[in-house]
Design a protein around this motif. Structure first.
Motif, mmCIF file in Angstrom:
data_model
loop_
_atom_site.group_PDB
_atom_site.id
_atom_site.type_symbol
_atom_site.label_atom_id
_atom_site.label_comp_id
_atom_site.label_asym_id
_atom_site.label_seq_id
_atom_site.Cartn_x
_atom_site.Cartn_y
_atom_site.Cartn_z
ATOM 1 N N GLN A 131 -8.081 -5.811 1.521
ATOM 2 C CA GLN A 131 -8.564 -4.861 0.507
ATOM 3 C C GLN A 131 -7.860 -3.509 0.635
ATOM 4 O OE1 GLN A 131 -12.795 -4.638 0.847
ATOM 5 N NE2 GLN A 131 -13.102 -6.842 0.477
ATOM 6 N N GLN A 132 -7.657 -3.070 1.892
ATOM 7 C CA GLN A 132 -6.945 -1.806 2.088
ATOM 8 C C GLN A 132 -5.510 -1.887 1.558
ATOM 9 O OE1 GLN A 132 -7.305 -1.112 6.303
ATOM 10 N NE2 GLN A 132 -9.286 -0.062 6.111
ATOM 11 N N HIS A 133 -4.879 -3.046 1.762
ATOM 12 C CA HIS A 133 -3.514 -3.234 1.274
ATOM 13 C C HIS A 133 -3.466 -3.206 -0.249
ATOM 14 C CE1 HIS A 133 0.101 -5.584 0.132
ATOM 15 N NE2 HIS A 133 0.655 -4.913 1.154
ATOM 16 N N GLU A 134 -4.458 -3.857 -0.864
ATOM 17 C CA GLU A 134 -4.494 -3.860 -2.317
ATOM 18 C C GLU A 134 -4.701 -2.443 -2.871
ATOM 19 O OE1 GLU A 134 -7.547 -6.580 -3.334
ATOM 20 O OE2 GLU A 134 -6.384 -8.390 -2.810
ATOM 21 N N LEU A 135 -5.617 -1.698 -2.241
ATOM 22 C CA LEU A 135 -5.861 -0.323 -2.696
ATOM 23 C C LEU A 135 -4.631 0.565 -2.468
ATOM 24 C CD1 LEU A 135 -9.520 0.213 -1.388
ATOM 25 C CD2 LEU A 135 -8.784 -0.227 -3.734
ATOM 26 N N ALA A 136 -3.952 0.362 -1.317
ATOM 27 C CA ALA A 136 -2.750 1.150 -1.042
ATOM 28 C C ALA A 136 -1.634 0.816 -2.033
ATOM 29 C CB ALA A 136 -2.288 0.900 0.384
ATOM 30 N N SER A 137 -1.533 -0.483 -2.401
ATOM 31 C CA SER A 137 -0.505 -0.874 -3.368
ATOM 32 C C SER A 137 -0.790 -0.262 -4.740
ATOM 33 C CB SER A 137 -0.439 -2.397 -3.469
ATOM 34 O OG SER A 137 -0.081 -2.970 -2.232
ATOM 35 N N GLN A 138 -2.079 -0.254 -5.142
ATOM 36 C CA GLN A 138 -2.454 0.365 -6.417
ATOM 37 C C GLN A 138 -2.169 1.871 -6.387
ATOM 38 O OE1 GLN A 138 -6.551 -0.629 -7.111
ATOM 39 N NE2 GLN A 138 -6.143 -2.865 -7.246
ATOM 40 N N ASN A 139 -2.466 2.489 -5.235
ATOM 41 C CA ASN A 139 -2.196 3.929 -5.099
ATOM 42 C C ASN A 139 -0.698 4.210 -5.185
ATOM 43 O OD1 ASN A 139 -3.124 6.740 -4.356
ATOM 44 N ND2 ASN A 139 -1.762 6.304 -2.612
ATOM 45 N N LEU A 140 0.139 3.309 -4.606
ATOM 46 C CA LEU A 140 1.589 3.488 -4.663
ATOM 47 C C LEU A 140 2.105 3.444 -6.107
ATOM 48 C CD1 LEU A 140 4.338 3.780 -3.304
ATOM 49 C CD2 LEU A 140 4.381 1.279 -2.999
ATOM 50 N N GLU A 141 1.580 2.500 -6.872
ATOM 51 C CA GLU A 141 2.009 2.411 -8.265
ATOM 52 C C GLU A 141 1.595 3.665 -9.044
ATOM 53 O OE1 GLU A 141 3.936 0.164 -9.501
ATOM 54 O OE2 GLU A 141 4.004 -0.965 -7.614
ATOM 55 N N MET A 142 0.394 4.166 -8.733
ATOM 56 C CA MET A 142 -0.071 5.361 -9.427
ATOM 57 C C MET A 142 0.768 6.578 -9.039
ATOM 58 S SD MET A 142 -3.857 7.112 -9.362
ATOM 59 C CE MET A 142 -3.630 7.534 -7.633
ATOM 60 N N VAL A 143 1.125 6.677 -7.750
ATOM 61 C CA VAL A 143 1.946 7.806 -7.293
ATOM 62 C C VAL A 143 3.336 7.735 -7.918
ATOM 63 C CG1 VAL A 143 3.047 8.853 -5.292
ATOM 64 C CG2 VAL A 143 0.648 8.158 -5.179
ATOM 65 N N LYS A 144 3.892 6.560 -8.053
ATOM 66 C CA LYS A 144 5.207 6.409 -8.679
ATOM 67 C C LYS A 144 5.184 6.947 -10.110
ATOM 68 C CE LYS A 144 6.926 2.446 -6.049
ATOM 69 N NZ LYS A 144 7.342 1.014 -6.105
ATOM 70 N N LEU A 145 4.097 6.639 -10.824
ATOM 71 C CA LEU A 145 3.995 7.129 -12.199
ATOM 72 C C LEU A 145 3.847 8.638 -12.233
ATOM 73 C CD1 LEU A 145 1.625 4.416 -13.766
ATOM 74 C CD2 LEU A 145 4.106 4.672 -14.090
ATOM 75 N N ARG A 146 3.074 9.186 -11.311
ATOM 76 C CA ARG A 146 2.876 10.634 -11.294
ATOM 77 C C ARG A 146 4.179 11.373 -10.925
ATOM 78 N NH1 ARG A 146 -2.206 12.663 -11.373
ATOM 79 N NH2 ARG A 146 -1.536 14.487 -10.162
ATOM 80 N N VAL A 147 4.925 10.776 -9.943
ATOM 81 C CA VAL A 147 6.200 11.407 -9.568
ATOM 82 C C VAL A 147 7.202 11.311 -10.717
ATOM 83 C CG1 VAL A 147 8.194 11.223 -8.007
ATOM 84 C CG2 VAL A 147 5.856 11.046 -7.106
#
Length: 235
Positions: A201-217
């Motif tokens: 679950q932590q990996h899934e949440l971290a992966s979702q956060n990575l995709e969101m950060v990529k969009l924000r950057v």
């Protein structure tokens, strides 16, 4: 290479039952109480009543034997004062001896015997006869010093009973040890699977956060350093 792992769901009660059924060491230990119970039965059997019987058959052939010399008087002068010799005729004796009875062991160390002996003799001679004799025999034997008393004669039964209880306790202890090992392994495995689910679950949440950060950057809403932090979180 890919290995497909089949997921099997087992409850703690099913695992306990399987372990108790298939553990070879436990099966060996469980045989000891049955052996101890047999020993107790053997010790108690020494006070069981005993019915006995015996039979003996014999044949005896007696040869002719010279007897005593005797003289007799008679009214006939020719026979008076004559000396004669008796001769015992040969004969055959067939004999059957037997006895049927019951022996009752006492817990005081004594024995009560009730029996019926019988005897038959068939004599084959010029004065042949058939003799038959039977009766009833009763006897009681009781030691007064050594091996006397209920406590002495029942001591072996008490010892065997205590040994049976000790053997049963050892078997239960071994079963408890096996169950304790099974419970420990079961809950350790359950904890490992729970930790794995949390990490997933932590990996899934971290992966979702990575995709969101990529969009924000990409849109300029976050600094590029946040991308590195997000990738580190996924790792």
């Amino acid at each position: 290479a890919r290995t497909d792992v089949k997921n099997i769901q087992l409850s703690i009660s099913e695992i306990r039952s399987s372990a108790l059924k298939n553990n070879l060491a436990l099966q060996v230990v469980q045989a000891d109480p049955r052996i101890a119970e047999t020993r107790v039965s053997e010790e108690r059997a020494k006070f069981d009543n005993i019915i006995y019987a015996n039979l003996k058959y014999g044949e005896l052939d007696l040869l002719s034997m010279s007897g005593d010399r005797v003289s007799f008087s008679s009214n006939n002068p020719a026979l008076s004062n004559q000396t004669v010799k008796f001769t015992r005729q040969n004969q055959r004796v067939d004999s059957i001896d037997g006895e049927v009875g019951i022996a009752v062991p006492l817990r005081t160390g004594g024995v009560v015997n009730i029996s019926s002996p019988f005897e038959n003799k068939d004599k084959s001679n010029p004065f042949g006869s058939n003799e038959y004799r039977s009766g009833l025999r009763f006897s009681v034997s009781q030691p007064l010093l050594r091996d006397a008393g209920v406590a002495v004669n029942e001591a072996s039964i008490e010892i065997a009973s205590y040994d049976q209880k000790a053997t049963e306790a050892r078997a239960r202890l071994q079963s408890i040890r096996v169950l304790a090992m099974i419970d420990k392994a079961y809950w350790a495995l359950n904890q490992a699977w729970t930790d794995l689910d949390i990490r997933r679950q932590q990996h899934e949440l971290a992966s979702q956060n990575l995709e969101m950060v990529k969009l924000r950057v990409k849109e300029g809403l976050s600094a590029a350093i946040e991308l590195n932090r997000a990738e580190f979180g996924v790792t």
